[in-house]
Design a protein around this motif. Sequence first.
Motif: not given
Length: 122
Positions: A78-103
């Motif tokens: 997964v990608y995140l293209q970030m344009n016109s960045l602002q100072t308020e965008d300063t943060a730690v960015y975390y990737c999150n993934v949901g998976v399905d499994y099992g029967p």
Amino acid sequence: QVQLVESGGGLVQAGGSLTLSCAASRSIFTINTMGWYRQAPGKQRDLVASITRGGRTNYADSVKGRFTISRDNAKNTVYLQMNSLQTEDTAVYYCNVGVDYGPGLALKANYWGQGTQVTVSS
């Protein structure tokens, strides 16, 4: 278990651009929704953008029109293209993934990346 490897964070001036990427390890699980969250110091972790396996996207109001989320299902990335960045965008960015499994893929699990720092200077 799904391993997530994030890259692309860094320091950029206001108005600049960055692209984050998050690659999920090959897995027997079916990866469903992928997304990006961010957490600034002293604040809660909030959703930035998400994308379903079918390509449906969702964005936080604060990034609409500036950020674009996309994914490559063949690469489990997964990608995140970030344009016109602002100072308020300063943060730690975390990737999150949901998976399905099992029967019947009826079981759900959620995984987080280690986080990547994005700093936007004025």
